[in-house]
Design an enzyme around this catalytic site. Structure first.
Site, PDB file in Angstrom:
ATOM      1  CG  ASP A   1      -1.943   1.062   1.217  1.00  0.00           C
ATOM      2  OD1 ASP A   1      -2.301   1.514   0.121  1.00  0.00           O
ATOM      3  OD2 ASP A   1      -2.400   1.471   2.301  1.00  0.00           O
TER       4      ASP A   1
ATOM      5  CG  ASP B   1      -3.906  -2.195   3.050  1.00  0.00           C
ATOM      6  OD1 ASP B   1      -4.111  -2.034   1.837  1.00  0.00           O
ATOM      7  OD2 ASP B   1      -3.492  -1.295   3.799  1.00  0.00           O
TER       8      ASP B   1
ATOM      9  CG  ASP C   1      18.632 -37.605  12.666  1.00  0.00           C
ATOM     10  OD1 ASP C   1      18.864 -37.194  11.512  1.00  0.00           O
ATOM     11  OD2 ASP C   1      17.831 -38.511  12.909  1.00  0.00           O
TER      12      ASP C   1
END
Length: 906
Positions: free
Chosen positions: A373, A652, A745
């Site tokens: 905007d 908006d 991991d």
């Protein structure tokens, strides 16, 4: 014989509207219905409106107000609420990888409740879900704290009973009901949709609804007004004041005609709650997850069948297949993603940014189109005097002086343009007001005349009657003032304003309008007969002095921030409710290539394909309503873009919600902040560029983990297939596979704290499931080559070729497999040569070194017998080093080829 009638070819019906399109249509229909009702009330007289809502000029009684509050409910609009903590916790475990691990843990428990693999999987699942829940919950609480506002009240006129005199007092806005008489003054928020009953000099800021930066003038209204037959758009009606707007000047009394969800504001806000559309991040994670799951569903049965047929022990083959499934599952993906996002949220919070939805950080990095905007985002949301011009368009201090005198001496509440003139003079000290002038009279502004005049006594000049000379200074709309002018000032001379000169000065004003400036005309008249009072009739025979041109200036950092975004590969598009001339001027000032400005109504007649084409080539959209903004965002997404939207008004909110990442500011209206994913606590657009970098870093580190684990797991399973087919015993025990997977991991858990190469951060990054699959089948088999080499070494060099020596074989492959997997972390994390051209961050270095040391220690540790390990001979380690060096060399060569072939790595 029966003749068969040829069948008419079946035409496939076009696909129906999507859920998002239906939602947008519902929004449009509901908003239209509310707008039509408000327009109808605008057209009616004040008396009729009071009858419609069953009230009187004195207002409701307290008892009536209580009944209506119970009937209509609280004066609040729909908004999203965070789910209960236990629902958030359950959602944190709603991941396909976690589902796979829970299933595999259940299977292992069913086979053997004492299997240590059950504990390992349970720990993985628990930590992953809890970490994600905690980060989401903490971020949600921070956002709730931001949205929690102090109670706002408004002045309402009510009576104790029907016979009592009305009293004005403050009530919380959420207790306002239809029929209430609300008193308005400068600075008030308008609590509901009001039909103005009386109004004087009322100016209302409607930026939150329309994007218009300047306040809108409402008509002076008396008790017996007859209504207005004007625009069907309630925002443009001059006798309506709508919820979500605020009073900048003047006073008014209005009757409440709608509250809560029934207001124009609420009709838009109500459609913004509920399930959000899938973003590019959500879609990418889902695609990658199911790609890996499909691969696992194919490979695990193959491993199970091969081991069952070749070894004859189906129960052991089943457990081994389960372990292989765990090995193929990147079970730490939710944890790594959560840690990545949490780290990004913390980093952004230090820059005064609240991340409401963690996934928005990755979307910010993937964003390649930013729709923004204008008002309050690119501009400062304030009015300044940009220039003061004579009748030829040249700067003239006399015009500024007369404009200043008009603004300085008026007694009414000064509007933003009056204040802009005063501020300009005070800053520059270009005009000095002293005893030369004194106030005589004024003719206040009204919205029919669209001008105001002051009459000043020029004390330094004495007229023919021996009294100080009186001069009228009029300022107002160009057309209205010009109609009253008979002369103009031309370089100090007063000349008659001919038709040709009138055309000339009109063109000067229009030229400034086309540059996006708001223009007022300034004219004077020296009064022939000085007196104490003057009327509208005296506003005649004026001499045009010049023009004052005003601008909502762009922010000082807007151009620099937008250029930085453009340098990062992000196209910036302005989508505003303001007019096209103002939008084009502001965009040009901040360095945006404007091109052809498209007006919102022009998009309504376009189908989806046409709108996609238009959105792709258009930079500035103006006079766009909320539905059109959201439709433009969806058109860009349909064209394959990851779209961000930056805005702060109710107009908006729909676009903020539909965008992949919605960005708002802390001073935005509540519904805009609720619809946004990211909230800037300061209106500093440079934060966006920093956020984009943080988003791409987060995305890159997540992709690192996925590609590392997918490729290495693929290679391991390929190695298992070969070993299972040709080796008479299990190439590795199920518990060994689980431990290897767990250690690997843990080595990767520091990935979120790794750094990214600068080259990676220069372009938007999107999920590419196909690219991940290609990477997996290209890089994964490299490790298999060296796994098979280690098989041959263990089989022939160390004679680990029988069931009696299978523990030595398994231990040797375990160490080589874990170390090669750990080294691949450094090989994959960068497209450069690791350790030389690009070094990992210290957390990654520490965790990978610990993983290597753990792998080397386990065969010699007290845990070795319970895990099935045996100590490895010293002669094993030179072979290990040779295999690892060859592995790294070949991986780097394949990496170089891959980048040249496909133009990408991560």
């Amino acid at each position: 014989m029966t003749m068969l009638t040829p069948r008419t070819p079946t035409t496939l019906a076009p696909p129906g509207p999507s859920r998002r399109e239906r939602k947008a249509a519902e929004l449009q229909a509901r908003t239209r219905l509310v707008g039509e009702r408000l327009a109808d009330l605008s057209a009616r007289s004040g008396v009729q409106v009071l009858q419609e809502v069953d009230t009187s000029p004195a207002g409701l009684t307290h008892a009536e107000a209580a009944l209506r509050l119970e009937r209509h409910g609280s004066n609040t609009v729909a908004h999203e609420r965070a789910p209960r903590w236990y629902l958030q916790l359950a959602k944190a475990y709603g991941n396909p990888f976690i589902a796979v691990l829970v299933f595999l843990a259940a299977v292992m428990y069913w086979q053997d409740p004492k299997d240590p693999g059950v504990v390992i999987l349970s720990v993985m699942v628990g930590i992953s879900g809890l970490l994600r829940f905690w980060q989401e919950y903490r971020s949600g609480r921070a956002a709730d704290a931001l949205k929690r506002l102090v109670t706002t009240t408004c002045a309402v006129q009510r009576r104790a009973d029907s016979g009592s005199a009305p009293t004005t007092f403050e009530v919380p806005m959420d207790q306002v009901v239809p029929g209430d008489m609300v008193k308005l003054a400068a600075g008030d928020l308008i609590p509901a949709d009001l039909r103005l009953v009386t109004a004087k000099d009322l100016n209302v800021s409607q930026a939150a609804l329309s994007g218009e930066s300047l306040p809108v003038a409402k008509a002076d209204t008396r008790d017996q007004d007859l209504g207005r037959q004007g625009s069907t758009d309630p925002v443009e009606a001059d006798n309506l004041a709508l919820m979500g707007t605020s009073v900048t000047s003047g006073t008014a009394t209005g009757v409440v005609v709608a509250t809560g969800a029934d207001t124009y504001f609420g009709s838009m806000a109500g459609s913004l709650v509920g399930e959000r559309p899938q973003t590019s991040f959500d879609t990418g994670v889902r695609k990658v997850s199911f790609l890996l799951i499909r691969f696992m569903l194919v490979m695990v049965p193959v491993v199970f069948m091969i081991n069952g047929f070749t070894k004859g022990d189906w129960e052991e083959a089943f457990l081994f297949g389960v372990a292989v499934a765990v090995g193929l599952t990147p079970e730490m993906l939710p944890m790594v993603v959560s840690a990545n996002l949490a780290r990004g949220a913390v980093a952004m919070s230090k820059r005064k940014v609240v991340v409401k939805r963690l996934g928005a950080i990755q979307n910010l990095g993937a964003m390649d189109v930013l729709c923004t905007d204008k008002t309050g985002t690119l501009t400062e949301d304030r009015i300044v005097l940009d220039r003061y011009l004579d009748v030829h368009g040249e700067e003239d201090g006399e015009v500024l002086e007369y404009g200043y005198l008009n603004a300085r001496f008026q007694t009414g509440l000064k509007n933003l343009m009056d204040q802009a003139v005063i501020d300009r003079v005070d800053e520059a000290e270009e005009v000095v007001v002293d005893a030369r002038f004194s106030m005589v009279d004024e003719i206040p502004f009204d919205f029919a005349r669209r001008r105001m005049s002051v009459v000043l006594s020029r004390n330094s000049l004495v007229g023919e009657f021996g009294q100080p000379e009186h001069v009228m200074i009029t300022k107002g709309a160009v057309e209205e003032v010009l109609n009253l002018c008979t002369h103009m000032t031309d370089h100090g001379r007063t000349v008659e304003l001919t038709e040709q000169l009138r055309w000339h000065v009109t063109r000067i004003a229009e030229d400034n309008n086309r540059q996006g400036l708001r223009v007022l005309a300034v004219a004077t008249r020296t009064m022939d007969t000085p007196r104490e009072t003057y009327t509208v009739a005296d506003e005649d025979g004026l001499t045009l002095v010049g023009f004052l041109a005003f601008l909502d200036p762009p922010k000082a950092d807007a151009a620099r921030a937008l250029k930085a975004l453009a340098d990062k590969g992000i196209a910036v598009k302005v989508v505003t409710g303001d007019n096209d001339l103002v939008a084009a001027r502001v965009c040009a000032d901040v360095g945006i290539d404007v091109g052809h400005v498209v007006l919102g109504p022009a998009t309504d007649a376009l189908d989806e394909a046409e709108l996609r084409a238009l959105a792709a080539r258009t930079t500035v959209f103006a006079k766009v309503n909320p539905v059109q903004k959201a439709r433009i965002v969806r058109a860009l997404q349909a064209d394959g873009h990851t779209v961000g939207f930056l805005g702060d008004g109710i107009n908006d909110a729909a676009a903020l919600r539909d965008a992949d990442v919605g960005i708002s500011v802390d001073t935005a209206v509540d519904i805009a902040k609720e619809s946004a994913d990211i909230i800037l606590l300061e209106k500093d657009l440079t934060v966006l560029e920093q956020g984009v970098v943080q988003g791409r870093t987060t995305f890159g580190n997540t992709i690192k983990y996925i590609k590392m684990t997918a490729s290495s797991n693929f290679g391991n399973v390929f190695s298992v297939l070969v070993a299972s087919a040709f080796i008479p015993f299990q190439p590795m025990l199920a518990i060994m596979l689980l431990v290897q997977n767990l250690v690997y991991d843990i080595a990767q858990l520091a990935t979120p704290w790794d750094r990214m190469d600068e080259e990676y951060l220069r372009e938007p990054r999107n999920w590419d499931a196909k690219g991940i699959g290609r990477f997996m089948v290209t890089v994964g088999p490299i490790s298999s080559i060296f796994d098979i080499s280690m098989f041959l070494i263990m089989w022939h060099v160390f004679a680990a070729n029988s069931e009696a020596s299978q523990s030595l074989f398994q231990s040797g492959w375990f160490v080589e497999g874990l170390l090669s997997q750990t080294l691949v972390v450094h090989m994959i994390r960068t497209r450069k040569i690791p350790f030389i051209q690009s070094r990992a961050s210290w957390p990654v270095m520490v965790t990978t070194v610990l993983a290597v040391l753990t792998g080397l220690w386990l065969p010699f540790s007290p845990l070795a017998p319970s895990l099935g390990f045996v100590a490895l001979p010293a002669s094993y380690f030179p072979w290990l080093i040779g295999v690892l060096l060859a592995y790294c060399t070949l991986t780097q060569l394949v990496k170089t080829w891959y980048i040249r072939r496909f133009g990408t790595w991560l």
